[in-house]
Write an enzyme that holds these catalytic residues in place. Structure first.
Site, short mmCIF file in Angstrom:
data_model
loop_
_atom_site.label_atom_id
_atom_site.label_comp_id
_atom_site.label_asym_id
_atom_site.label_seq_id
_atom_site.Cartn_x
_atom_site.Cartn_y
_atom_site.Cartn_z
N THR A 131 0.83 -1.21 0.00
CA THR A 131 0.00 0.00 0.00
C THR A 131 0.86 1.26 0.00
O THR A 131 2.01 1.24 0.48
CB THR A 131 -0.89 -0.01 1.26
OG1 THR A 131 -1.51 1.26 1.40
CG2 THR A 131 -0.09 -0.30 2.53
N ASP A 132 0.27 2.35 -0.47
CA ASP A 132 0.98 3.64 -0.41
C ASP A 132 1.11 4.16 1.03
O ASP A 132 1.89 5.06 1.31
CB ASP A 132 0.30 4.69 -1.30
CG ASP A 132 -1.14 4.99 -0.91
OD1 ASP A 132 -1.67 4.38 0.03
OD2 ASP A 132 -1.76 5.86 -1.58
N LYS A 160 2.21 -3.43 7.33
CA LYS A 160 2.46 -3.60 5.89
C LYS A 160 3.91 -3.22 5.57
O LYS A 160 4.59 -3.90 4.78
CB LYS A 160 1.49 -2.73 5.06
CG LYS A 160 0.04 -3.18 5.06
CD LYS A 160 -0.22 -4.55 4.42
CE LYS A 160 -0.03 -4.57 2.93
NZ LYS A 160 -0.45 -5.90 2.37
#
Ligand code: NAD
Ligand code: DAU
Length: 349
Positions: A131-132, A160
């Site tokens: 994810t960003d 993450k």
């Protein structure tokens, strides 16, 4: 015949990836491994689950022995790893679940792949979907590049980020053929109604308050989920081993503007006078550690692998609203039972 393991394939993005691969590559065998948590729903795949190249494996990636045994039994050639606890708010109330699934679960998959592939890494690939949010928060300008230093703020993004680091470490230390992508916010059919867009569609439909965190000024970059699935297809097949690719929609929206747009579309579709549902907007206490702005620079993916989003936001947004309005049974099923407890605890509204 290639055997590809897709983890988290019963979830939102995973189900679109499984569908794309099952339909586009009849010569591949696709194994969807999913624990079926509250977010996993096999209804998402009812249109393809009878296809002969589709297989479902119910398993928990936190269970190392089970995962190892499945790798031994099926001898996967590639892994596309999406399974995760994915909701930031839940990570604030229960961080440990995120460490188990997102960190330990990812390392279990890396270990299994390493151990089964050790004698022959040719044509193998371990693709980790990230994810960003690992990059942290932006001010009013700039965008995340693949070289932006990691600076996660929520237990979700920290978990993450940790999993991304393990994937890179297994590439650098053990030469595992890995690739990573970091994507911005997805929207589209089958997203669990804990996330902003489906939650607000459901609430507008049912005339319930719309809980806007803080002042509604946070900015997200929205990408239609099928565009993400196509990017994953491109990166799985053509991405360079050891590389990272950012994926984004080039489509930034301030939350409150997005919500007003949603209200306009829904008031019209529900036959209400324009602006009726604006009265449902309710400003509530801000999310702890709420990142102000995300924006992705996806030029590496465009220049090197020629991927670009194809779905215009106006088109994708309306398609999404229509999907939720036309799939009342799906929405009812996922918002009954434990969802009601979650909603009460989370919003008390
Ligand atoms: P989701 O919550 O809709 O689906 C997650 C899936 O993983 C579910 O089917 C769930 O049952 C499964 N799962 C959870 N824990 C598991 C476990 N221990 N073992 C096996 N399966 C398990 O998530 P999503 O929004 O589809 O996100 C998928 C991936 O994409 C995640 O890795 C997420 O971090 C990443 N991502 C999501 C977005 C987004 O906007 N939703 C954007 C960028 C990246
Ligand atoms: O950026 C990618 C990430 O996007 C993914 O990695 C995550 O898995 C995914 O959940 C998503 O995270 P966000 O936190 O950005 O998405 P969410 O839909 O939860 O929230 C979007 C914005 O809306 C955010 O600024 C918080 C706000 N919000 C959200 C909810 C659920 C509200 O104002 N009210 C709400 O009730």
């Amino acid at each position: 015949m290639k055997k590809i393991l897709i983890t988290g394939g019963a979830g939102f993005i995973g189900s679109h990836v499984v569908r794309l691969f099952v339909n586009k590559y009849p010569e591949y065998e696709i194994f969807n491994l999913d624990k079926l948590t509250y977010a996993g729903n096999l209804e998402n795949l009812s249109d393809i689950d009878k296809k002969s190249n589709y297989h479902f494996l119910k398993a928990d990636i936190v269970e190392a022995e089970v995962i190892h045994r499945l790798f031994e039994e099926h001898r996967f050639d590639g892994v596309i790893h999406l399974a995760a606890e994915s909701h930031v708010d839940r990570s604030i109330t229960n961080p440990m679940e995120f460490i188990f699934t997102n960190v330990v679960g990812t390392v279990n998959l890396l270990n299994a792949a390493r151990s089964i592939w050790k004698d022959n890494l040719n044509d193998k690939r371990f693709y980790h979907i990230s994810t960003d949010e690992v990059y942290g928060s932006l001010g009013n300008s700039g965008s995340f590049k693949e070289t932006t230093p990691y600076n996660p703020h929520s237990p979700y993004s920290a978990a993450k980020a940790s999993s991304d680091h393990f994937v890179r470490a297994y590439h650098d230390t053990f030469q595992l053929p890995t690739v990573i992508s970091n994507c911005s916010n997805n929207y589209g059919p089958n997203q669990f109604p804990e996330k902003l867009i489906p939650l607000f569609i459901n609430n507008i439909k049912n005339n319930k308050p719309l809980p806007v965190y803080g002042q509604g000024i946070n900015v997200r970059d929205w990408l239609y989920v099928e565009d993400h699935a196509h990017a994953i297809d491109t990166i799985y097949h053509n991405g360079q081993i050891g590389e990272t690719y950012n994926i984004g929609g080039n489509n930034e929206w301030k939350n409150i503007d997005l919500i007003k747009q949603l209200i306009e579309i829904l008031d019209n579709k529900l036959g209400r006078p324009a602006g009726t549902s604006l009265a449902l907007i309710t400003y509530v206490t801000d999310r702890a550690g709420h990142d102000l702005r995300y924006a992705i620079d996806a030029s590496k993916l465009k220049n090197e692998l020629h991927w670009e989003p194809t779905v215009k936001f106006t088109e994708g947004f309306e398609k999404t609203v229509d999907w939720y309005l036309n799939n009342e049974k799906w929405l009812k099923n996922v918002t009954s039972g434990s969802y009601q407890d979650y909603y009460k605890k989370m919003y008390g509204l």
